[in-house]
Design a protein around this motif. Structure first.
Motif, PDB file in Angstrom:
ATOM      1  N   ARG A 128       3.723  58.362 -47.192  1.00 52.09           N
ATOM      2  CA  ARG A 128       4.597  57.721 -47.480  1.00 52.09           C
ATOM      3  C   ARG A 128       4.165  56.423 -48.345  1.00 52.09           C
ATOM      4  N   LEU A 129       3.106  55.393 -47.237  1.00 51.11           N
ATOM      5  CA  LEU A 129       2.954  54.232 -48.139  1.00 51.11           C
ATOM      6  C   LEU A 129       1.662  54.131 -48.733  1.00 51.11           C
ATOM      7  N   GLY A 130       1.377  53.421 -49.420  1.00 49.49           N
ATOM      8  CA  GLY A 130      -0.563  52.917 -50.373  1.00 49.49           C
ATOM      9  C   GLY A 130      -0.205  53.726 -51.493  1.00 49.49           C
ATOM     10  N   MET A 131      -0.993  53.198 -52.516  1.00 42.50           N
ATOM     11  CA  MET A 131      -1.984  53.951 -53.650  1.00 42.50           C
ATOM     12  C   MET A 131      -2.577  54.951 -53.681  1.00 42.50           C
ATOM     13  N   GLU A 132      -1.616  56.701 -54.733  1.00 44.83           N
ATOM     14  CA  GLU A 132      -3.014  57.834 -54.423  1.00 44.83           C
ATOM     15  C   GLU A 132      -4.069  57.509 -55.270  1.00 44.83           C
ATOM     16  N   PRO A 133      -4.836  58.450 -54.838  1.00 43.87           N
ATOM     17  CA  PRO A 133      -6.134  58.571 -55.458  1.00 43.87           C
ATOM     18  C   PRO A 133      -6.289  57.689 -57.748  1.00 43.87           C
ATOM     19  N   ALA A 134      -5.675  58.622 -58.007  1.00 41.52           N
ATOM     20  CA  ALA A 134      -5.283  57.753 -59.261  1.00 41.52           C
ATOM     21  C   ALA A 134      -4.383  56.941 -59.897  1.00 41.52           C
ATOM     22  N   GLU A 135      -3.788  56.437 -59.481  1.00 45.74           N
ATOM     23  CA  GLU A 135      -3.397  55.000 -59.102  1.00 45.74           C
ATOM     24  C   GLU A 135      -4.561  53.832 -58.593  1.00 45.74           C
ATOM     25  N   TRP A 136      -4.540  54.312 -57.381  1.00 45.23           N
ATOM     26  CA  TRP A 136      -6.091  53.169 -57.280  1.00 45.23           C
ATOM     27  C   TRP A 136      -6.941  53.717 -58.255  1.00 45.23           C
ATOM     28  N   SER A 137      -7.439  54.687 -58.629  1.00 46.66           N
ATOM     29  CA  SER A 137      -8.435  54.125 -59.276  1.00 46.66           C
ATOM     30  C   SER A 137      -8.200  53.469 -60.621  1.00 46.66           C
ATOM     31  N   ALA A 138      -7.039  54.016 -61.264  1.00 49.31           N
ATOM     32  CA  ALA A 138      -6.576  53.098 -62.194  1.00 49.31           C
ATOM     33  C   ALA A 138      -6.821  51.262 -61.942  1.00 49.31           C
ATOM     34  N   LEU A 139      -6.654  51.192 -60.961  1.00 53.59           N
ATOM     35  CA  LEU A 139      -6.132  49.843 -60.246  1.00 53.59           C
ATOM     36  C   LEU A 139      -7.511  49.584 -59.472  1.00 53.59           C
ATOM     37  N   ARG A 140      -8.165  50.251 -59.414  1.00 58.05           N
ATOM     38  CA  ARG A 140      -9.325  49.545 -58.552  1.00 58.05           C
ATOM     39  C   ARG A 140     -10.155  48.315 -58.856  1.00 58.05           C
ATOM     40  N   ASP A 141     -10.508  48.263 -60.267  1.00 58.67           N
ATOM     41  CA  ASP A 141     -11.478  46.918 -60.624  1.00 58.67           C
ATOM     42  C   ASP A 141     -10.392  45.533 -60.654  1.00 58.67           C
ATOM     43  N   ILE A 142      -9.090  46.319 -60.825  1.00 60.92           N
ATOM     44  CA  ILE A 142      -8.739  45.104 -61.038  1.00 60.92           C
ATOM     45  C   ILE A 142      -8.594  44.232 -59.815  1.00 60.92           C
ATOM     46  N   ALA A 143      -8.069  45.389 -58.595  1.00 62.24           N
ATOM     47  CA  ALA A 143      -7.699  44.264 -57.275  1.00 62.24           C
ATOM     48  C   ALA A 143      -8.552  44.201 -56.776  1.00 62.24           C
ATOM     49  N   LEU A 144      -9.688  44.427 -56.998  1.00 59.91           N
ATOM     50  CA  LEU A 144     -11.090  44.220 -56.105  1.00 59.91           C
ATOM     51  C   LEU A 144     -11.403  42.696 -56.279  1.00 59.91           C
ATOM     52  N   ALA A 145     -11.302  42.902 -58.522  1.00 60.41           N
ATOM     53  CA  ALA A 145     -11.957  40.975 -58.411  1.00 60.41           C
ATOM     54  C   ALA A 145     -10.974  39.913 -57.912  1.00 60.41           C
ATOM     55  N   GLN A 146      -9.630  40.414 -57.349  1.00 53.40           N
ATOM     56  CA  GLN A 146      -8.844  39.335 -56.876  1.00 53.40           C
ATOM     57  C   GLN A 146      -9.156  39.280 -54.830  1.00 53.40           C
ATOM     58  N   ASN A 147      -9.952  39.985 -54.453  1.00 50.88           N
ATOM     59  CA  ASN A 147     -10.270  40.061 -53.206  1.00 50.88           C
ATOM     60  C   ASN A 147      -9.937  40.196 -51.928  1.00 50.88           C
ATOM     61  N   PRO A 148      -9.558  41.439 -52.389  1.00 53.33           N
ATOM     62  CA  PRO A 148      -8.792  41.375 -50.795  1.00 53.33           C
ATOM     63  C   PRO A 148      -9.994  41.372 -49.733  1.00 53.33           C
ATOM     64  N   THR A 149      -9.116  41.659 -49.184  1.00 54.08           N
ATOM     65  CA  THR A 149      -9.509  40.604 -47.014  1.00 54.08           C
ATOM     66  C   THR A 149      -9.325  42.718 -46.685  1.00 54.08           C
ATOM     67  N   LEU A 150      -8.609  43.176 -46.934  1.00 52.94           N
ATOM     68  CA  LEU A 150      -8.427  44.570 -45.693  1.00 52.94           C
ATOM     69  C   LEU A 150      -8.425  45.915 -47.114  1.00 52.94           C
ATOM     70  N   ILE A 151      -9.197  46.417 -46.954  1.00 49.36           N
ATOM     71  CA  ILE A 151      -8.280  47.970 -47.409  1.00 49.36           C
ATOM     72  C   ILE A 151      -8.223  49.015 -46.225  1.00 49.36           C
ATOM     73  N   MET A 152      -6.642  49.329 -46.213  1.00 46.58           N
ATOM     74  CA  MET A 152      -6.755  50.140 -45.015  1.00 46.58           C
ATOM     75  C   MET A 152      -6.243  51.509 -45.692  1.00 46.58           C
ATOM     76  N   SER A 153      -5.410  52.260 -44.186  1.00 42.87           N
ATOM     77  CA  SER A 153      -4.819  53.907 -44.673  1.00 42.87           C
ATOM     78  C   SER A 153      -4.544  54.579 -43.243  1.00 42.87           C
ATOM     79  N   HIS A 154      -3.706  55.861 -43.344  1.00 39.23           N
ATOM     80  CA  HIS A 154      -2.825  55.437 -42.195  1.00 39.23           C
ATOM     81  C   HIS A 154      -2.748  57.269 -41.713  1.00 39.23           C
ATOM     82  N   LEU A 155      -3.220  58.004 -40.438  1.00 31.50           N
ATOM     83  CA  LEU A 155      -3.207  59.066 -40.696  1.00 31.50           C
ATOM     84  C   LEU A 155      -2.083  59.645 -40.166  1.00 31.50           C
ATOM     85  N   ALA A 156      -2.076  60.423 -40.588  1.00 26.87           N
ATOM     86  CA  ALA A 156      -0.378  61.265 -40.478  1.00 26.87           C
ATOM     87  C   ALA A 156      -0.213  61.857 -39.336  1.00 26.87           C
ATOM     88  N   CYS A 157      -1.747  62.593 -38.519  1.00 34.76           N
ATOM     89  CA  CYS A 157      -1.524  63.782 -37.502  1.00 34.76           C
ATOM     90  C   CYS A 157      -2.782  62.866 -35.908  1.00 34.76           C
TER      91      CYS A 157
END
Length: 344
Positions: A128-157
């Motif tokens: 629904r929302l959020g980065m899938e594993p492949a997209e996250w793998s490609a973006l991870r280092d760049i995103a983490l360098a920007q100092n995010p304040t929280l990482i979340m996901s959402h349960l379907a069931c």
């Protein structure tokens, strides 16, 4: 007065928040999207802030701007939809924290608001929302360098505790966030009730705050009293309402009450629904119309001035069952015509 009265117990919302915080034993945020599930996000959040809540979640930036006006500076307001095109001014002006959902949103955010706080949303299987594993793998280092304040996901069931999807998503979340020293969040109301493995650093209950399932121990939050406009005697064989949907089998007394689908009382509930008069259940008959519902009050010794659809005898989830829907829809549909009375 011919409009129904919706009583909203703000202290019950705070009590439910405290109860879920006690279960989680980690920081507990509050989801106040959709105008506080239809109950007024500003009032709800102000009362929760007094109770100790310091993080709030909304669906879109426009909701965040309104909420910031109500809360003032201080509490964190996170936006599930992330940083959409055109949101930069709102995010900056109201000091919102977008939960970044994609590479495009990441680029938009760092270009428009370099250094402004943001979080990250990962897709662990809900699609629904959020980065899938492949997209996250490609973006991870760049995103983490920007100092995010929280990482979340959402349960379907999460409202189905034994569903294998819960553990599958938790495992995926672990894999995608392994080794990170950043606060993590996986659980809304249902996830909070699944146990400590799902709590991480922050839980973010929504519907449970407002008295809805799956938090069965929640204190009721809303009461809806609907005035009776008129009563009439209906002879055997006479019909009531559109399409002659109900026909009297015995001499009957019918009350017409002042609410309908324009007030969020979903038409689909029809004659499966019931109301209460002084604790006695009375059935809805015929069709729910825009402004009116008819009720068979033959069994009552006298007709009351009003009847109750929501209250101690009947929850939002009970009413949802009549309409084949969920308590979320009942709450967020409660209409603008109601006389709203807040209790603290």
């Amino acid at each position: 007065m011919s409009t129904a009265t919706l009583h909203i117990d703000l202290e019950a919302i705070a009590t439910n928040w405290r109860s879920l915080a006690s279960i989680a034993q980690v920081e507990t945020a509050a989801v106040v999207k959709a105008n506080g599930y239809g109950l007024d996000a500003g009032r709800v959040a102000q009362h929760l802030a007094k109770a100790g809540a310091r993080q709030f979640f909304v669906a879109v930036a426009e909701e965040g701007v309104i909420l910031r006006r109500a809360l003032g500076a201080g509490p964190t307001i996170s936006v599930f939809s992330g940083h959409m095109a055109g949101d930069a001014e709102a995010i900056k002006g109201a000091n919102l924290t977008p939960m970044i959902n994609s590479v495009d949103q990441m680029l938009r955010h760092v270009e428009a608001l370099p250094g402004h706080p943001f979080g990250l949303q990962l897709d662990t299987g809900m699609n629904r929302l959020g980065m899938e594993p492949a997209e996250w793998s490609a973006l991870r280092d760049i995103a983490l360098a920007q100092n995010p304040t929280l990482i979340m996901s959402h349960l379907a069931c999460a409202d189905m505790p034994d569903h294998p999807m819960n553990e599958a998503q938790r495992t995926q979340f672990e894999n995608m966030t392994q080794g990170l020293d950043i606060p993590r969040s996986l659980a809304a109301t249902g996830g909070t009730l699944l146990g400590a493995d799902y709590h991480y650093d922050l839980v973010r209950p929504g519907v449970g705050l407002y008295g809805g399932l799956p938090f069965a121990e929640a204190r009721p939050v809303v009461t809806l009293d609907i005035p009776v406009i008129q009563t009439r005697d209906v002879a055997v064989g006479e019909t009531v309402g559109y399409a002659n949907a109900w026909r009297a089998q015995i001499p009957s007394k019918v009350a017409t009450i002042s609410a309908g689908y324009a007030d969020g009382l979903i038409r689909a509930m029809g004659d499966k629904a019931q109301l209460f008069a002084d604790g006695v259940a009375v059935p809805v008959i015929g069709r729910v119309s825009m402004d009116l519902i008819t009720v068979d009050v033959t069994a009552l010794p006298s007709t009351p001035a009003s009847m109750q659809l929501l209250g101690p005898e009947q929850t939002v989830d009970d009413v949802a069952d009549f309409a084949g829907t969920i308590g979320y829809e009942i709450l967020t549909s409660l209409g603008g015509r109601y006389n709203r009375v807040y209790h603290i």
